[in-house]
Design a protein around this motif. Structure first.
Motif, PDB file in Angstrom:
ATOM      1  N   TYR A 103      -2.912  13.175  56.949  1.00  0.00           N
ATOM      2  CA  TYR A 103      -1.446  12.779  57.110  1.00  0.00           C
ATOM      3  C   TYR A 103      -1.579  11.183  57.489  1.00  0.00           C
ATOM      4  CZ  TYR A 103       3.266  14.486  58.005  1.00  0.00           C
ATOM      5  OH  TYR A 103       4.530  15.007  57.873  1.00  0.00           O
ATOM      6  N   SER A 138       1.753   9.080  56.709  1.00  0.00           N
ATOM      7  CA  SER A 138       2.899   9.226  57.599  1.00  0.00           C
ATOM      8  C   SER A 138       2.705   8.575  58.984  1.00  0.00           C
ATOM      9  CB  SER A 138       3.354  10.718  57.990  1.00  0.00           C
ATOM     10  OG  SER A 138       3.965  11.358  56.714  1.00  0.00           O
ATOM     11  N   ILE A 139       1.292   8.553  59.478  1.00  0.00           N
ATOM     12  CA  ILE A 139       0.932   7.981  60.797  1.00  0.00           C
ATOM     13  C   ILE A 139       1.102   6.375  60.490  1.00  0.00           C
ATOM     14  CG2 ILE A 139      -1.276   7.382  62.269  1.00  0.00           C
ATOM     15  CD1 ILE A 139      -2.106  10.115  61.531  1.00  0.00           C
ATOM     16  N   GLU A 155       4.862   5.815  60.808  1.00  0.00           N
ATOM     17  CA  GLU A 155       5.285   5.888  62.256  1.00  0.00           C
ATOM     18  C   GLU A 155       4.793   4.528  62.816  1.00  0.00           C
ATOM     19  OE1 GLU A 155       5.330   9.307  64.262  1.00  0.00           O
ATOM     20  OE2 GLU A 155       5.528   8.329  66.294  1.00  0.00           O
ATOM     21  N   SER A 207      10.176   4.788  57.652  1.00  0.00           N
ATOM     22  CA  SER A 207      10.626   6.118  57.362  1.00  0.00           C
ATOM     23  C   SER A 207      10.759   6.424  55.870  1.00  0.00           C
ATOM     24  CB  SER A 207      11.905   6.807  58.147  1.00  0.00           C
ATOM     25  OG  SER A 207      11.687   6.569  59.237  1.00  0.00           O
ATOM     26  N   PRO A 208       9.421   6.294  55.181  1.00  0.00           N
ATOM     27  CA  PRO A 208       9.592   6.467  53.629  1.00  0.00           C
ATOM     28  C   PRO A 208      10.127   7.630  53.276  1.00  0.00           C
ATOM     29  CG  PRO A 208       7.540   6.713  54.618  1.00  0.00           C
ATOM     30  CD  PRO A 208       8.212   6.455  55.696  1.00  0.00           C
ATOM     31  N   ARG A 209      10.580   7.631  51.899  1.00  0.00           N
ATOM     32  CA  ARG A 209      10.833   8.933  51.304  1.00  0.00           C
ATOM     33  C   ARG A 209       9.594   9.588  51.025  1.00  0.00           C
ATOM     34  NH1 ARG A 209      13.899   8.335  46.630  1.00  0.00           N
ATOM     35  NH2 ARG A 209      13.935   6.091  46.979  1.00  0.00           N
ATOM     36  N   ALA A 265       5.536   9.659  50.817  1.00  0.00           N
ATOM     37  CA  ALA A 265       4.100   9.430  51.920  1.00  0.00           C
ATOM     38  C   ALA A 265       2.984  10.060  51.704  1.00  0.00           C
ATOM     39  CB  ALA A 265       4.652   9.222  53.302  1.00  0.00           C
ATOM     40  N   HIS A 266       1.919   9.584  51.064  1.00  0.00           N
ATOM     41  CA  HIS A 266       0.669  10.579  51.153  1.00  0.00           C
ATOM     42  C   HIS A 266      -0.485   9.599  50.884  1.00  0.00           C
ATOM     43  CE1 HIS A 266       1.941  10.648  46.575  1.00  0.00           C
ATOM     44  NE2 HIS A 266       0.818  10.084  46.491  1.00  0.00           N
ATOM     45  N   SER A 302      -1.043  15.213  51.988  1.00  0.00           N
ATOM     46  CA  SER A 302       0.018  15.026  52.922  1.00  0.00           C
ATOM     47  C   SER A 302       0.157  16.456  53.546  1.00  0.00           C
ATOM     48  CB  SER A 302       1.224  14.575  52.366  1.00  0.00           C
ATOM     49  OG  SER A 302       2.422  14.544  53.191  1.00  0.00           O
ATOM     50  N   TRP A 352      -4.204  14.587  64.649  1.00  0.00           N
ATOM     51  CA  TRP A 352      -4.040  13.001  64.861  1.00  0.00           C
ATOM     52  C   TRP A 352      -3.195  12.834  66.240  1.00  0.00           C
ATOM     53  CZ3 TRP A 352      -0.863  16.153  62.121  1.00  0.00           C
ATOM     54  CH2 TRP A 352       0.438  16.123  62.334  1.00  0.00           C
ATOM     55  N   LYS A 372      11.247  13.032  51.984  1.00  0.00           N
ATOM     56  CA  LYS A 372      11.516  12.204  53.363  1.00  0.00           C
ATOM     57  C   LYS A 372      10.413  12.226  54.339  1.00  0.00           C
ATOM     58  CE  LYS A 372      13.843   9.246  55.827  1.00  0.00           C
ATOM     59  NZ  LYS A 372      14.054   7.754  55.073  1.00  0.00           N
ATOM     60  N   SER A 373       9.968  11.391  54.819  1.00  0.00           N
ATOM     61  CA  SER A 373       8.904  11.416  55.893  1.00  0.00           C
ATOM     62  C   SER A 373       9.660  10.689  57.294  1.00  0.00           C
ATOM     63  CB  SER A 373       7.534  10.608  55.810  1.00  0.00           C
ATOM     64  OG  SER A 373       6.586  10.403  56.952  1.00  0.00           O
ATOM     65  N   ILE A 374       9.858  11.312  58.269  1.00  0.00           N
ATOM     66  CA  ILE A 374      10.649  10.681  59.269  1.00  0.00           C
ATOM     67  C   ILE A 374       9.597  10.180  60.433  1.00  0.00           C
ATOM     68  CG2 ILE A 374      12.904  11.992  59.248  1.00  0.00           C
ATOM     69  CD1 ILE A 374      11.935  13.644  61.448  1.00  0.00           C
ATOM     70  N   SER A 375       8.337  10.690  60.463  1.00  0.00           N
ATOM     71  CA  SER A 375       7.446  10.169  61.554  1.00  0.00           C
ATOM     72  C   SER A 375       6.194  11.021  61.402  1.00  0.00           C
ATOM     73  CB  SER A 375       7.678  10.517  62.711  1.00  0.00           C
ATOM     74  OG  SER A 375       8.144  11.926  63.088  1.00  0.00           O
ATOM     75  N   ALA A 376       5.407  11.102  62.201  1.00  0.00           N
ATOM     76  CA  ALA A 376       4.002  11.502  62.044  1.00  0.00           C
ATOM     77  C   ALA A 376       3.843  12.699  63.230  1.00  0.00           C
ATOM     78  CB  ALA A 376       2.632  10.642  62.140  1.00  0.00           C
ATOM     79  N   GLY A 377       4.934  12.453  64.294  1.00  0.00           N
ATOM     80  CA  GLY A 377       4.944  13.163  65.337  1.00  0.00           C
ATOM     81  C   GLY A 377       6.220  13.742  65.744  1.00  0.00           C
ATOM     82  N   LYS A 402       9.987  12.695  67.442  1.00  0.00           N
ATOM     83  CA  LYS A 402      10.786  11.659  67.135  1.00  0.00           C
ATOM     84  C   LYS A 402      12.068  12.614  66.569  1.00  0.00           C
ATOM     85  CE  LYS A 402       8.334   8.102  66.897  1.00  0.00           C
ATOM     86  NZ  LYS A 402       8.662   6.426  66.781  1.00  0.00           N
ATOM     87  N   SER A 434       5.751  19.591  55.882  1.00  0.00           N
ATOM     88  CA  SER A 434       4.432  19.248  56.600  1.00  0.00           C
ATOM     89  C   SER A 434       4.788  19.083  58.089  1.00  0.00           C
ATOM     90  CB  SER A 434       3.876  18.043  56.236  1.00  0.00           C
ATOM     91  OG  SER A 434       3.181  18.201  55.089  1.00  0.00           O
ATOM     92  N   ALA A 435       3.787  19.507  58.863  1.00  0.00           N
ATOM     93  CA  ALA A 435       3.631  19.188  60.403  1.00  0.00           C
ATOM     94  C   ALA A 435       4.721  18.920  61.240  1.00  0.00           C
ATOM     95  CB  ALA A 435       3.137  17.400  60.333  1.00  0.00           C
ATOM     96  N   THR A 451       8.016  16.834  60.063  1.00  0.00           N
ATOM     97  CA  THR A 451       8.204  15.531  60.315  1.00  0.00           C
ATOM     98  C   THR A 451       8.208  15.070  58.556  1.00  0.00           C
ATOM     99  OG1 THR A 451       5.647  15.602  60.177  1.00  0.00           O
ATOM    100  CG2 THR A 451       6.953  15.238  62.091  1.00  0.00           C
ATOM    101  N   SER A 452       7.837  15.661  57.617  1.00  0.00           N
ATOM    102  CA  SER A 452       8.137  15.292  56.081  1.00  0.00           C
ATOM    103  C   SER A 452       8.466  16.440  55.403  1.00  0.00           C
ATOM    104  CB  SER A 452       7.100  14.405  55.647  1.00  0.00           C
ATOM    105  OG  SER A 452       5.816  15.515  55.594  1.00  0.00           O
TER     106      SER A 452
END
Lengths: 345, 345
Positions: free
Chosen positions: A33, A36-37, A40, A45-47, A49-50, B54, B95, B204-209, B212, B332-333, B336-337
């Protein structure tokens, strides 16, 4: 080493996190991940991410993927970040059980060298010229892992690893990271008047095990990838002003110059000697992998960044004069896969 | 479970290995160079080959990447293969050091459930209906990991893991693989008269944790991704005939139905009960993650394949009648995405 993120966007406004649609990470690390890390941590905040992984050419796979997202219309601005640690799990060819204890890359490079020597009379001294040249070029690169160069004689006398691979013929795995921004034509015009364009792309994966290579004195995936890249860019080898080639080992640069048609078949060594003796920076100006270190997933990104520096005329002491067209050659795993990019100012 | 590669190409000639430009692998496995290994084993020498990661939406990231390669003109035919083992390193959120011993996904799903319960009065019995419905749907799926279903009562009585997550509210990690071919419009016409189209894409990926996420009763990345997907496909939620939603845990299906606007906010549970009581297969016909197993990197590919089966009318005992538009939701996760795809016959 490496790393960019310098502000090339100096026109009407600076690019900000909100502009970035895509964050791709290039690495062989086992951590998950990461895109995404990175997003962050960077406030993005991309559309999309990988992470992308293809061993040593992960970096250019990532760049081509970002190119595809942009040219397909799915995105406008992409951040590509390559990062690797010195203890990367991508260093040894663990998938090929048939190699037994010969899994370390020095063994395929040794077979490449002996094959090229047998066919073209290449010598250990020829190999030493590659390393000496690239280490010297690396001195002009502030991101190089090394703070000194090595003469041809020093390379010749460095520790023997196999019959025809010495320690200083090898690139050194190291920590490293490199980031680059790609943008659509419409988006880039908002930020700069002097963009660099990706004009040609060629990629080829011939196998996962190099025994499929019929002739070990040439890298078939590089030949095929470069053909596609030249064709897409409508360029020929004589148009290339500066080239980053994947010198994982000394022999790889000699073979790559021939496979990319930058030298005639069997004349790669002569070209390297000439570049060395005239201190010409046309091939691997940043020092290549041998002269700067090889952080696997970051390498292809760093190579591409060097192309941008050269075409923007900002490469400092390693600048190739009036460079208008650059070639990037990045490969994986005994050249079982290759990427070739052609960049244009 | 899962796996496709069935011959949908039945027109003038069959597709062969030579037609395949791109091989992308979707996995959380630590093994490297898998796309080139899959290619060699399958007799393919693609131009583009790499792995995409991802976490749990690796599969749809891979599919969107293949879409981008094709729609950018860099490729014509892409093979996407997702594969995972039951002991995948992607199972635990390693992570996020701040979570200490609460890294296992059951803890975020528990917070989602308690938040949704507090806000909308959702009950443990509501959650059990998701699991019972999806396990029953899975019986019609020959690729399901399970050979039996569970009643609402059995789910209610299954082992308590947290205050509001029971064992049968969880999807089960398992071995699995799934492959799908994507082709350009020109290429696909050579092979079939009834292709299925990817009409809408949202990611969309808003964060890794997940801390948020302002409101834990809704999945913001899913809301945003679905908005883009509907817009690109020029469809609205009422056009969706069949949906694969990412029921990593029971609560996720209820939240996803609301976030995708397939149910009104707070009415996800009622919709699930109605689907269960009428044995309607419109949501997670193949059994979802709970009813078939969850091989992380393969899941998004398997979900998309189910969309293809449904739109081609070949889903057998789980077929939704006259399905013309399908929605795929993969995340995912802790959401978050998210990826949302809209497919059209």
């Amino acid at each position: 080493m490496i790393s960019s993120m310098r502000p090339i966007f100096d026109k009407t406004r600076n690019l900000s996190q909100e502009d970035i649609d895509v964050v791709l990470t290039s690495t062989n690390a086992n951590e998950k991940y990461l895109a995404s890390i990175v997003s962050e941590l960077a406030g993005i905040s991309p559309r999309i991410a990988h992470s992308v992984e293809s061993l040593c050419n992960s970096g250019t796979n990532c760049i081509v993927s970002a190119f595809a997202y942009i040219s397909s219309g799915l995105a406008d601005v992409a951040l590509v970040t390559g990062a690797e640690r010195t203890d990367s799990p991508g260093l040894v060819l663990s998938w090929d059980k048939s190699r037994g204890k010969y899994k370390h890359p020095i063994f395929w490079s040794s077979l490449f060298a002996s094959s090229h020597m047998r066919k073209f009379g290449t010598t250990l001294e020829d190999l030493a010229y590659v390393s000496a040249k690239n280490h010297r070029n690396g001195l002009e690169n502030p991101y190089s892992f090394f703070d000194r160069s090595y003469s041809v004689g020093e390379v010749m006398r460095s520790k023997t690893l196999t019959d025809n691979v010495r320690l200083l013929d090898c690139s050194m795995p190291c920590n490293g990271a490199a980031s680059i921004l790609l943008a659509s034509e419409d988006a880039i015009r908002q930020f700069t008047d002097s963009p660099v364009w990706i004009a040609g792309i060629g990629q080829k994966s011939i196998s996962a095990g190099f025994t499929k290579n019929a002739d070990l004195s040439s890298m078939e995936s590089t030949v095929l990838a470069s053909r596609d890249a030249y064709s897409m860019a409508r360029k020929s080898p004589k148009d290339i002003d500066v080239a980053e080639v994947h010198d994982a080992f000394s022999i790889c640069e000699i073979m790559a110059l021939e496979d990319l048609q930058l030298a005639e078949r069997g004349k790669g060594s002569s070209l390297v000697r000439e570049l060395h003796d005239t201190n010409c920076k046309k091939v691997n100006p940043r020092g290549g992998l041998i002269g700067t270190g090889h952080p696997l997933g970051a390498t292809g990104v760093a190579q591409t960044i060097e192309g941008f520096y050269q075409l923007q005329g900002t490469a400092g002491g390693r600048q190739v004069e009036s460079a208008k067209t650059a070639l990037i050659h990045n490969m994986s795993a005994a050249a079982t896969s290759s990427t070739v990019l052609i960049l244009q100012a």
